[in-house]
Design an enzyme around this catalytic site. Structure first.
Site, PDB file in Angstrom:
ATOM      1  N   GLN A  30       1.045  -1.163   0.274  1.00 33.22           N
ATOM      2  CA  GLN A  30      -0.146   0.424  -0.366  1.00 33.22           C
ATOM      3  C   GLN A  30       0.646   1.252   0.275  1.00 33.22           C
ATOM      4  O   GLN A  30       0.642   2.600  -0.563  1.00 33.22           O
ATOM      5  CB  GLN A  30      -0.590  -0.240   1.235  1.00 33.22           C
ATOM      6  CG  GLN A  30      -1.813  -1.341   0.944  1.00 33.22           C
ATOM      7  CD  GLN A  30      -3.062  -0.503   0.422  1.00 33.22           C
ATOM      8  OE1 GLN A  30      -3.348   0.633  -0.300  1.00 33.22           O
ATOM      9  NE2 GLN A  30      -3.821  -1.499  -0.758  1.00 33.22           N
ATOM     10  N   ASP A  85      -0.257  -4.068  10.283  1.00 35.70           N
ATOM     11  CA  ASP A  85      -1.239  -4.142  11.325  1.00 35.70           C
ATOM     12  C   ASP A  85      -0.752  -4.616  12.840  1.00 35.70           C
ATOM     13  O   ASP A  85      -0.724  -3.726  13.041  1.00 35.70           O
ATOM     14  CB  ASP A  85      -2.600  -4.620  11.121  1.00 35.70           C
ATOM     15  CG  ASP A  85      -3.487  -5.165  10.211  1.00 35.70           C
ATOM     16  OD1 ASP A  85      -3.133  -3.521   9.771  1.00 35.70           O
ATOM     17  OD2 ASP A  85      -3.929  -5.712   9.608  1.00 35.70           O
ATOM     18  N   HIS A 110      -6.891   0.563   6.906  1.00 32.97           N
ATOM     19  CA  HIS A 110      -7.336  -0.122   8.040  1.00 32.97           C
ATOM     20  C   HIS A 110      -7.799  -0.021   9.459  1.00 32.97           C
ATOM     21  O   HIS A 110      -7.114  -0.045   9.348  1.00 32.97           O
ATOM     22  CB  HIS A 110      -7.217  -1.192   7.187  1.00 32.97           C
ATOM     23  CG  HIS A 110      -7.363  -3.069   8.320  1.00 32.97           C
ATOM     24  ND1 HIS A 110      -8.859  -2.978   8.849  1.00 32.97           N
ATOM     25  CD2 HIS A 110      -7.360  -4.290   8.930  1.00 32.97           C
ATOM     26  CE1 HIS A 110      -8.996  -4.293   8.639  1.00 32.97           C
ATOM     27  NE2 HIS A 110      -8.030  -4.721   9.137  1.00 32.97           N
ATOM     28  N   GLU A 197     -11.628 -11.020   4.264  1.00 35.35           N
ATOM     29  CA  GLU A 197     -10.806 -12.179   3.868  1.00 35.35           C
ATOM     30  C   GLU A 197     -10.323 -13.686   4.179  1.00 35.35           C
ATOM     31  O   GLU A 197     -10.394 -14.465   3.657  1.00 35.35           O
ATOM     32  CB  GLU A 197      -9.655 -11.327   4.476  1.00 35.35           C
ATOM     33  CG  GLU A 197      -9.272  -9.902   3.998  1.00 35.35           C
ATOM     34  CD  GLU A 197      -8.308  -9.326   4.660  1.00 35.35           C
ATOM     35  OE1 GLU A 197      -7.825  -7.975   4.171  1.00 35.35           O
ATOM     36  OE2 GLU A 197      -8.506  -9.779   6.536  1.00 35.35           O
ATOM     37  N   GLU A 229      -8.338 -26.782 -13.853  1.00 37.42           N
ATOM     38  CA  GLU A 229      -8.797 -26.867 -13.972  1.00 37.42           C
ATOM     39  C   GLU A 229      -9.782 -25.469 -12.830  1.00 37.42           C
ATOM     40  O   GLU A 229     -10.492 -25.638 -12.724  1.00 37.42           O
ATOM     41  CB  GLU A 229      -9.829 -28.220 -13.817  1.00 37.42           C
ATOM     42  CG  GLU A 229     -10.246 -28.829 -15.795  1.00 37.42           C
ATOM     43  CD  GLU A 229     -10.559 -28.600 -16.291  1.00 37.42           C
ATOM     44  OE1 GLU A 229     -11.347 -27.622 -15.547  1.00 37.42           O
ATOM     45  OE2 GLU A 229      -9.995 -28.456 -17.219  1.00 37.42           O
ATOM     46  N   GLU A 233      -8.329 -21.259 -14.208  1.00 35.93           N
ATOM     47  CA  GLU A 233      -9.839 -20.550 -15.138  1.00 35.93           C
ATOM     48  C   GLU A 233     -10.224 -20.015 -13.480  1.00 35.93           C
ATOM     49  O   GLU A 233     -11.007 -19.741 -14.256  1.00 35.93           O
ATOM     50  CB  GLU A 233     -10.357 -22.031 -15.375  1.00 35.93           C
ATOM     51  CG  GLU A 233      -9.962 -22.619 -16.367  1.00 35.93           C
ATOM     52  CD  GLU A 233     -10.962 -23.223 -17.058  1.00 35.93           C
ATOM     53  OE1 GLU A 233     -11.655 -23.342 -16.929  1.00 35.93           O
ATOM     54  OE2 GLU A 233     -10.628 -24.977 -17.082  1.00 35.93           O
TER      55      GLU A 233
END
Length: 341
Positions: A30, A85, A110, A197, A229, A233
């Site tokens: 960030q 944090d 946050h 999350e 798979e 994807e």
């Protein structure tokens, strides 16, 4: 359900933030994304870092102004805390709070440390939040492409009476006014962010993929096919949902896939899963998760590091690296370069 108010560039005084001196504390994901966007938007920005540390070296390589954390706090009007944090409270107490002055803006992306009381400012400072809803590397890449990521803003304490205007102007400077800014509270942002999350974005997705991969491999299928798979994807499906919701995803996939969704999805994600989600949410709401996390990190993070090593050693990581290295799409336009950002 309350009416949704979305702020765009046209609603914001974009010049306001340019009248403020900004100290970005940290140059991780960030700090990198927000900080560089602020600089490109013409803001007065310094980076408060450990001098001669790895982050300071990276920041200097970009030609950015680097100061000690203490000097950055003294210099700035806005102190944007973008370090992990688990270390924010210690750094705040030792290197930020002693140098604060009344009327400054203490900013977070946050609400964790404010909401759970690990940081309790005693000076008459504004306490505000600008929280981009994407990792910092995406905040940067979207900005460079002429777009932006949505942000949440929140005002916990407004001493000077202009905290919301400052938060909106800051959010616009990192690109969020191009896509949308929504006002919330520190409590709501913290609790919904942690739940998202844990239940879906990281925890839920991570272990759903790994368990599906293991199921196919243990049944004798090629791990390379299994990876394609249940992992590769996934991005294609998420992109459809991101742009047009679940309905657009259903419109795009085959009838066979859509029928399998309706009839088999509920066998995987059943009422017992929702019950477990409610338990996870209650641990977030009552603060027990926050205490557990901080206790783990403050005691040496032995369990955390063991879990990280186990995840990194999973067969899906080995297979994924091999596949991505063999295809062009795995090697170009990468958002993350650990040596630079």
């Amino acid at each position: 359900m309350s009416e949704l108010k979305i702020y765009m560039d046209k609603d914001i005084d974009k010049e306001l933030i340019k009248s403020k001196k900004i100290a970005v504390i940290g140059f991780g994901s960030q700090g990198y994304g927000q900080g560089l966007n602020l600089v490109d938007s013409g803001c007065d920005v310094v980076f408060g870092l450990r001098l001669n540390g790895a982050s300071a070296i990276k920041a200097k390589d970009y030609g950015l102004r680097v100061m000690s954390i203490q000097d950055a706090v003294k210099y700035a009007d806005i102190i944007q805390i973008l370090i992990p944090d688990e270390v924010q409270a210690k750094v705040y107490k030792e290197e930020i709070e002693p140098h604060l002055r009344d009327g400054q803006y203490l900013m977070f992306s946050h609400g964790f440390n404010i909401h759970y009381g690990f940081i309790k400012p005693t000076r008459n400072v504004n306490i505000i939040m600008v929280a981009p809803k994407a990792p910092g590397h995406t905040v940067r890449s979207e900005f460079l492409s002429g777009k932006g990521v949505p942000s949440l803003i929140a005002i916990e304490k407004d001493i000077t009476g202009d905290s919301k205007d400052v938060a909106l102007s800051y959010a616009a400077a990192i690109g969020s006014g191009r896509t949308g800014i929504i006002e919330t509270s520190f409590k709501e942002e913290t609790e919904t962010d942690l739940f998202g999350e844990q239940a879906v974005l990281c925890g839920g997705c991570d272990f759903l993929i790994k368990n599906a991969f293991e199921t196919l491999v243990e049944a004798g299928y090629s791990p390379y096919m299994a990876y394609f798979e249940v992992c590769h994807e996934l991005k294609l499906i998420v992109d459809l949902i991101y742009q047009g919701g679940i309905e657009d995803m259903h419109y795009s996939v085959s009838n066979n896939a859509e029928y399998g969704d309706y009839t088999r999805g509920t066998q995987i994600i059943d009422d017992s899963v929702k019950s477990k989600m409610k338990k996870i949410l209650s641990q977030i709401q009552d603060g027990s998760y926050a205490k557990e996390f901080m206790s783990e990190m403050n005691s040496g993070a032995a369990n955390f590091n063991q879990l990280r090593q186990k995840s990194q050693g999973h067969l899906i990581e080995k297979v994924g690296k091999e596949i991505r290295a063999s295809f062009k799409w795995g090697n170009v336009d990468k958002l993350i370069d650990k040596a630079k950002n």
